[in-house]
Design a protein around this motif. Sequence first.
Motif, PDB file in Angstrom:
ATOM      1  N   SER A 278       0.822  -1.210   0.000  1.00 22.89           N
ATOM      2  CA  SER A 278       0.000   0.000   0.000  1.00 22.89           C
ATOM      3  C   SER A 278       0.857   1.262   0.000  1.00 22.89           C
ATOM      4  N   LEU A 279       1.961   1.241   0.738  1.00 23.06           N
ATOM      5  CA  LEU A 279       2.864   2.392   0.754  1.00 23.06           C
ATOM      6  C   LEU A 279       3.432   2.664  -0.634  1.00 23.06           C
ATOM      7  N   ALA A 280       3.831   1.593  -1.340  1.00 28.13           N
ATOM      8  CA  ALA A 280       4.359   1.754  -2.692  1.00 28.13           C
ATOM      9  C   ALA A 280       3.300   2.326  -3.626  1.00 28.13           C
ATOM     10  N   LEU A 281       2.072   1.842  -3.470  1.00 29.94           N
ATOM     11  CA  LEU A 281       0.972   2.323  -4.309  1.00 29.94           C
ATOM     12  C   LEU A 281       0.642   3.782  -4.003  1.00 29.94           C
ATOM     13  N   ALA A 282       0.635   4.131  -2.710  1.00 29.91           N
ATOM     14  CA  ALA A 282       0.351   5.515  -2.319  1.00 29.91           C
ATOM     15  C   ALA A 282       1.423   6.456  -2.861  1.00 29.91           C
ATOM     16  N   GLY A 283       2.688   6.050  -2.777  1.00 30.71           N
ATOM     17  CA  GLY A 283       3.768   6.888  -3.279  1.00 30.71           C
ATOM     18  C   GLY A 283       3.702   7.076  -4.782  1.00 30.71           C
ATOM     19  N   HIS A 284       3.321   6.024  -5.491  1.00 26.10           N
ATOM     20  CA  HIS A 284       3.250   6.103  -6.955  1.00 26.10           C
ATOM     21  C   HIS A 284       2.063   6.936  -7.424  1.00 26.10           C
ATOM     22  N   SER A 285       0.936   6.782  -6.745  1.00 28.06           N
ATOM     23  CA  SER A 285      -0.300   7.426  -7.204  1.00 28.06           C
ATOM     24  C   SER A 285      -0.557   8.787  -6.581  1.00 28.06           C
ATOM     25  N   GLY A 286       0.160   9.096  -5.495  1.00 28.12           N
ATOM     26  CA  GLY A 286      -0.075  10.352  -4.803  1.00 28.12           C
ATOM     27  C   GLY A 286      -1.322  10.344  -3.957  1.00 28.12           C
ATOM     28  N   LEU A 287      -1.836   9.140  -3.657  1.00 30.56           N
ATOM     29  CA  LEU A 287      -3.044   9.013  -2.848  1.00 30.56           C
ATOM     30  C   LEU A 287      -2.691   8.897  -1.369  1.00 30.56           C
ATOM     31  N   PRO A 288      -3.603   9.307  -0.482  1.00 30.09           N
ATOM     32  CA  PRO A 288      -3.419   9.001   0.940  1.00 30.09           C
ATOM     33  C   PRO A 288      -3.371   7.492   1.135  1.00 30.09           C
ATOM     34  N   LEU A 289      -2.709   7.055   2.195  1.00 31.52           N
ATOM     35  CA  LEU A 289      -2.513   5.632   2.417  1.00 31.52           C
ATOM     36  C   LEU A 289      -3.846   4.893   2.523  1.00 31.52           C
ATOM     37  N   ALA A 290      -4.824   5.477   3.197  1.00 41.07           N
ATOM     38  CA  ALA A 290      -6.119   4.816   3.362  1.00 41.07           C
ATOM     39  C   ALA A 290      -6.783   4.571   2.012  1.00 41.07           C
ATOM     40  N   GLU A 291      -6.666   5.539   1.100  1.00 44.42           N
ATOM     41  CA  GLU A 291      -7.251   5.362  -0.226  1.00 44.42           C
ATOM     42  C   GLU A 291      -6.470   4.337  -1.041  1.00 44.42           C
ATOM     43  N   ALA A 292      -5.160   4.284  -0.836  1.00 44.99           N
ATOM     44  CA  ALA A 292      -4.350   3.286  -1.532  1.00 44.99           C
ATOM     45  C   ALA A 292      -4.726   1.878  -1.081  1.00 44.99           C
ATOM     46  N   GLU A 293      -5.052   1.723   0.199  1.00 48.62           N
ATOM     47  CA  GLU A 293      -5.495   0.420   0.711  1.00 48.62           C
ATOM     48  C   GLU A 293      -6.754  -0.040  -0.016  1.00 48.62           C
ATOM     49  N   ILE A 294      -7.698   0.867  -0.186  1.00 48.21           N
ATOM     50  CA  ILE A 294      -8.943   0.527  -0.878  1.00 48.21           C
ATOM     51  C   ILE A 294      -8.667   0.200  -2.337  1.00 48.21           C
ATOM     52  N   LEU A 295      -7.817   0.987  -2.965  1.00 46.76           N
ATOM     53  CA  LEU A 295      -7.463   0.748  -4.369  1.00 46.76           C
ATOM     54  C   LEU A 295      -6.821  -0.622  -4.533  1.00 46.76           C
ATOM     55  N   LYS A 296      -5.980  -0.996  -3.587  1.00 41.52           N
ATOM     56  CA  LYS A 296      -5.318  -2.305  -3.636  1.00 41.52           C
ATOM     57  C   LYS A 296      -6.335  -3.428  -3.584  1.00 41.52           C
ATOM     58  N   ARG A 297      -7.338  -3.289  -2.739  1.00 43.90           N
ATOM     59  CA  ARG A 297      -8.336  -4.352  -2.588  1.00 43.90           C
ATOM     60  C   ARG A 297      -9.297  -4.427  -3.766  1.00 43.90           C
ATOM     61  N   GLU A 298      -9.557  -3.283  -4.412  1.00 40.62           N
ATOM     62  CA  GLU A 298     -10.608  -3.248  -5.426  1.00 40.62           C
ATOM     63  C   GLU A 298     -10.108  -3.288  -6.862  1.00 40.62           C
ATOM     64  N   ARG A 299      -8.838  -2.939  -7.102  1.00 43.97           N
ATOM     65  CA  ARG A 299      -8.347  -2.867  -8.490  1.00 43.97           C
ATOM     66  C   ARG A 299      -6.986  -3.529  -8.604  1.00 43.97           C
ATOM     67  N   GLY A 300      -6.935  -4.782  -8.120  1.00 39.80           N
ATOM     68  CA  GLY A 300      -5.669  -5.490  -8.078  1.00 39.80           C
ATOM     69  C   GLY A 300      -4.979  -5.638  -9.418  1.00 39.80           C
ATOM     70  N   ALA A 301      -5.729  -5.965 -10.465  1.00 38.10           N
ATOM     71  CA  ALA A 301      -5.122  -6.182 -11.778  1.00 38.10           C
ATOM     72  C   ALA A 301      -4.488  -4.899 -12.313  1.00 38.10           C
ATOM     73  N   ASP A 302      -5.108  -3.757 -12.042  1.00 35.18           N
ATOM     74  CA  ASP A 302      -4.597  -2.485 -12.561  1.00 35.18           C
ATOM     75  C   ASP A 302      -3.305  -2.062 -11.877  1.00 35.18           C
ATOM     76  N   ILE A 303      -3.164  -2.402 -10.605  1.00 28.94           N
ATOM     77  CA  ILE A 303      -2.010  -1.895  -9.852  1.00 28.94           C
ATOM     78  C   ILE A 303      -0.837  -2.867  -9.827  1.00 28.94           C
ATOM     79  N   TRP A 304      -1.016  -4.077 -10.328  1.00 34.40           N
ATOM     80  CA  TRP A 304       0.037  -5.087 -10.219  1.00 34.40           C
ATOM     81  C   TRP A 304       1.393  -4.611 -10.737  1.00 34.40           C
TER      82      TRP A 304
END
Length: 283
Positions: free
Chosen positions: A177-203
């Motif tokens: 989630s930290l890696a995703l938040a840093g890449h996307s510029g999202l808050p960590l809580a939003e990155a957590e949700i993105l990880k759970r809901e859009r796994g194929a897109d963020i792989w």
Amino acid sequence: MPTLPLSADQLQQRLNAARALHRGEVRRAAVAGMRLGIDLGTSDVVSVAMAPDGEPLALRLDWADVVRDGVVWDFFGAVSIVRRQLDALEQALGHRFAAAATSYPPGTDPRISVNVLEAAGLEVSGVIDEPSAVVELLGISRAAVIDIGGGTTGIAIVENGRVSHRADEATGGHHVSLALAGHSGLPLAEAEILKRERGADIWPVVRPVFEKMCDIVRRHLARLPDGDLYLSGGSCSLPGVRELFQREFPAHRVHLPEHPLYLTPLAIAHHALAAQGAHHASR
């Protein structure tokens, strides 16, 4: 209590049942001899009531940031969640649990989890490290279990039906989630949700974190140069995880069931059953 090997079909049926319980699609009645397991994870707290035959009866899950790397940094928050889940289980089953089993990452202090349960008014019926709990549930005789938790990657090597080596190192779902938040510029809580809901897109973004997990596992797999490798943990649900581990460890058969988020909570509840059986056998 001896544990018979759990077939892939049996395991998947129980994971499917846990998923249905989480979504509120299945309602089960209380039965005599059921036991409770509580998983205090880095990303969530999960309580599972299990029947003596191993079938989950009720499940409560709260996404929560109360544990970090095996340390309960928000003790009051953790206790409050456990008490709330106990109330919800009592309402669902008509039964108030007085005891529960719990777990801890290898190499950390088991009392950390024990203290939370006791503060919530529970007797601790059993405590076991997370990958060893999965080993016990599966009833395997020779394999490696990789439990990718929220903050760490846990490894258990099983030989002749016993855990011969266990370890736990930093890097888990939280780091994804930290890696995703840093890449996307999202808050960590939003990155957590993105990880759970859009796994194929963020792989493609988070794959390097899983490659680091593979490097961690590789350092310990010298003890088991071939055989079965079982993956556990919610982060394993991301598309690409199983394929990456199979490519990195071609001498091993990599197993990853659907809904691995529930594997460790089910294993902890199963440990509560096993601990009860051992208690009766010793009397």
